[in-house]
Design an enzyme around this catalytic site. Structure first.
Site, PDB file in Angstrom:
ATOM      1  N   ASP A  98       0.835  -1.206   0.000  1.00 24.36           N
ATOM      2  CA  ASP A  98       0.000   0.000   0.000  1.00 24.36           C
ATOM      3  C   ASP A  98       0.869   1.256   0.000  1.00 24.36           C
ATOM      4  OD1 ASP A  98      -2.298   1.522   0.173  1.00 24.36           O
ATOM      5  OD2 ASP A  98      -3.049   0.573   2.003  1.00 24.36           O
ATOM      6  N   ASP A 154     -10.925   1.783  -2.990  1.00 20.77           N
ATOM      7  CA  ASP A 154     -11.464   1.516  -1.654  1.00 20.77           C
ATOM      8  C   ASP A 154     -12.984   1.550  -1.673  1.00 20.77           C
ATOM      9  OD1 ASP A 154      -9.077   1.087  -0.447  1.00 20.77           O
ATOM     10  OD2 ASP A 154      -8.903   3.073   0.463  1.00 20.77           O
TER      11      ASP A 154
END
Ligand code: DGJ
Length: 717
Positions: A458, A528
């Site tokens: 990430d 997301d």
């Protein structure tokens, strides 16, 4: 309109080698793919001109045709400076213009290098081209070499310029958005004045993605000429789209010249990222099919692996930071019974990471949550027959971490100036080799000491205050590029040391998805936003540029966190099954009925994933255009097809016309295997001709209704 007329004799045969053709007498080079030609020529003054890019021409044309007046293939700053330059240099004597002339060429296999040199100084440019014949795609990049005795400064270096043949009404299609809204499709007419698409934040970005398509204003999903391309770079990038006075579209792309200066010492070279371009006359659908095939075969690291992407469980949306050994073991047992193949712990497992205010940088298991380390969970997961995976965000540090307390100077910053935080974190200066080596050591140890099969990498913020105090002033601005080069080096070395590990690129959702990341990651985290209705648009845009195989899509619990929308489990599964399937739900709280449904859908996914992950995608109905989204996937061998259909929100008791399929064999019968009664009509054996010309009857009603049907090819009627 002025024209260049060729008068060369047609006597010398062309030298053909793997799609690159050279006509020495005409000083012409042609990059030829199965369906396209890209024509370059050095004129009488040795200016390298771009003559044509589009549908394939005939050999006769390369030698003798009159092409529209051409622009330079790689225009340098100097002379005519009213267009975006591909290269701008500054010399110690203050001379800033560059006049590039063709010097020599080299052809090896499917690669061509054309060398250009300034008329006065030994400053040279090697333009490198590679041809991907069966995909109708070519690659271009540039290498600048300083052969002079003094230092020059590069002020802008582009990978290349794409010149689109003139037309009245060119349109630009591009992908834009923000966090939770990635890959929205924007389409607009190209007028005079430069249109800039770019990133200035150190990474690829959610805001714009380095992919483009240009058409003459008339292309559809199924028809029309489309020029498309994408840049393989994960830092600051820039596309400049301009309309020339004679009606051509020029698209220049490469490193962003924003806050850019690269000192090039005598003897040094500087290389650009690769810029890929393709052409089709088959519309936006064919453009993405070409890209997907090429990305699957040539870009993704597992291109030739026979293994499909495994079904994933990820802890994030069920637990957030609240992971621990006991809970994960329990959830893993349920996940295994559903058919999950890869069980991953997301954020929260390390350091003092109980929220997003601490712990980044300290990559040791949290002793309260994992008193015995990760070993027992990993062993448990493996015993259940699943692979084990983990989340990391190595480029970042929380000020509240042991790493920052020990090395506050390791972050990107200007001395004595503010250090802006985003999500309570700072960016480690990966341009520094000591920082890179530290991260290599930590990650190599993590992967060596634990049987980790998958890593989700990430990166949750942008650059601010991009200072690198340790290097001389003249090198300060190189941080943007050195950071990304070191990121690639770190990633590549870890992959080499741990070849069995699957990597997933993530950046607060889809903030770092590009061809360079795709070449290092089996899969990417799309967004997301997991609302299955919003995902229809996000995934539609994603597939214009990138392949469904790499597109991670998860089923999550309802109501959805972002929109408070409640959709059926079927709608959620079908939306996620159009890419690589994952689930991130509180399985321990699910009723048996939902578990049974999930089991059924995961089994179905395994039955069709070869078709979804390696087949051709046909976008039958766009979420941007009406009340229905429909996608069809056809397997590489044509034996299976899968159709997904989603109704958004019914009004006025409206029904749909039959859904016409594509890519089938008209003269063959197909057996239909609908997942429910929403595909109406009694007949379950129909011809490809019927399905493509009449279509499937669907009964989707109300809000957020969805269905799917599997088609198996039977043979001749
Ligand atoms: C952002 C990612 O996109 C999410 O999937 C999750 O991994 C969080 N970060 C964790 O902090």
């Amino acid at each position: 309109m002025s024209r260049i007329l060729l008068t060369f004799a047609l006597v010398i045969p062309s030298l053909t080698l793997a799609g690159i053709r050279h006509f020495p007498e005409a000083k012409t080079w042609v990059l030829e793919t199965e369906g396209t030609s890209y024509v370059l020529r050095a004129d009488s003054e040795n200016r390298l001109l771009h003559l044509y890019w589009g549908a394939r021409l005939q050999e006769q044309d390369y030698r003798a045709a009159s092409f529209q007046a051409a622009g330079e293939e790689y225009p340098a700053w100097g002379g005519r400076i009213n267009v975006e330059p591909c290269l701008k240099v500054n010399r110690p004597d203050g001379v800033r213009d560059l006049v590039l002339r063709y010097a020599s060429h080299e052809q090896t296999g499917d690669t061509l290098i054309l060398r250009l040199k300034d008329i006065r100084d030994d400053i040279s440019v090697e333009l490198e081209y590679q041809v991907y014949e069966s995909y109708d795609i070519i690659r271009k990049s540039a290498r600048i070499t300083n052969g002079t005795g003094g230092q020059v400064t590069l002020e802008s270096v582009q990978s290349g310029l794409w010149q689109i043949p003139a037309a009245e009404q060119d349109r630009l299609t591009y992908l834009a958005g923000h966090w939770g809204r990635e890959f929205q499709v924007l389409r607009e007419q190209i007028h005079q004045g430069a249109k800039v698409l770019e990133s200035r934040i150190g990474k690829t970005g959610h805001y714009l993605n380095p992919w483009f398509a240009v058409d003459h204003g008339d292309a559809t999903e199924e028809t029309g000429a489309v020029w498309f391309g994408a840049l393989a770079w994960s830092g600051n990038w820039k596309f400049t789209v301009e309309r020339t006075s004679d009606g051509r579209t020029w698209l220049t792309g490469g490193y962003n010249d924003f806050d850019f200066a690269w000192p090039l010492h005598p003897g040094e070279s500087f290389e650009t990222p690769a810029f890929y371009g393709g052409f089709t006359s088959g519309g936006f659908g064919d453009a993405s099919q070409l890209l997907h095939r090429w990305e699957r075969d040539q870009v993704l690291p597992d291109g030739h692996s026979p293994h499909p992407r495994p079904v994933l469980y990820n802890s994030w949306y069920s637990t957030y930071f609240d992971v621990n050994e006991a809970l994960l073991k329990k959830v893993a047992e349920i996940a295994a019974t559903l058919g999950v193949e890869l069980f991953a712990i997301d954020d929260g497992w390390f350091g003092r990471r109980n929220n997003d205010r601490a712990g980044l940088g300290d990559w040791e298991p949290n002793p309260e949550k994992f008193p015995n380390g990760l070993g027992p969970v990993i062993e448990h997961v493996h015993k259940l027959g699943m692979k084990f995976g983990i989340w990391i965000e190595p480029e970042m540090v929380n000020p509240d971490s042991d790493l920052y307390r020990a090395h506050a100077d390791w972050v990107i910053h200007f001395p004595g100036r503010p250090r802006s935080e985003q999500r309570n974190q700072l960016v480690l200066n990966l341009a520094r080799n000591d920082v890179k080596e530290h991260l290599f050591g930590v990650l190599d140890k993590l992967l060596s000491e634990n049987r980790i099969d998958y890593v989700k990498w990430d990166m949750n913020r942008e650059f601010t205050e991009p200072g690198w105090p340790e290097v001389p002033i003249e090198r300060q601005k190189t941080i943007w590029i050195e950071y990304v080069r070191n990121l690639y080096d770190l990633w590549d070395r870890l992959r080499e040391r741990h070849p069995e590990v699957i990597f997933e690129a993530c950046s607060g959702g889809g903030g770092r998805i590009d061809l360079a990341m795709l070449s290092r990651s089996e899969q990417v985290w799309t967004s997301d936003n997991t609302d299955p209705f919003d995902r229809l648009k996000i995934q539609h845009g994603f597939t214009l540029a990138y392949p469904p195989k790499a597109m991670m899509a998860w089923v999550t619990d309802v109501p959805d966190r972002l929109n408070q929308r409640t959709t059926s489990l079927q709608f959620r599964f079908l939306s996620a099954m159009m890419g690589s399937l994952g689930i991130s739900v509180a399985l321990e709280k699910w009723p048996e009925e939902d578990l049974a449904f999930a089991r059924k859908m995961i089994a179905l996914y395994k039955d069709i994933r070869e078709t979804i992950q390696r087949g051709d995608l046909y976008r039958l109905a766009s979420p941007w255009e009406g009340d229905l989204t429909a996608n069809q996937y056809v397997s590489a061998d044509g034996k299976q097809a899968v159709v997904f259909a989603f109704r958004h929100s019914q009004q006025f008791r409206d029904t749909f016309p039959p859904l016409r399929l594509r890519g089938l064999d008209p003269a063959t019968l197909y057996r239909l295997r609908p997942i429910d009664e929403k595909v109406t009509g009694d007949s379950r054996t129909v011809s490809g001709a019927f399905l493509m010309n009449h279509g499937l009857l669907l009964r989707l009603v109300g809000d957020y209704d969805a269905t799917a049907v599997v088609l198996e090819k039977l043979g001749s009627p």
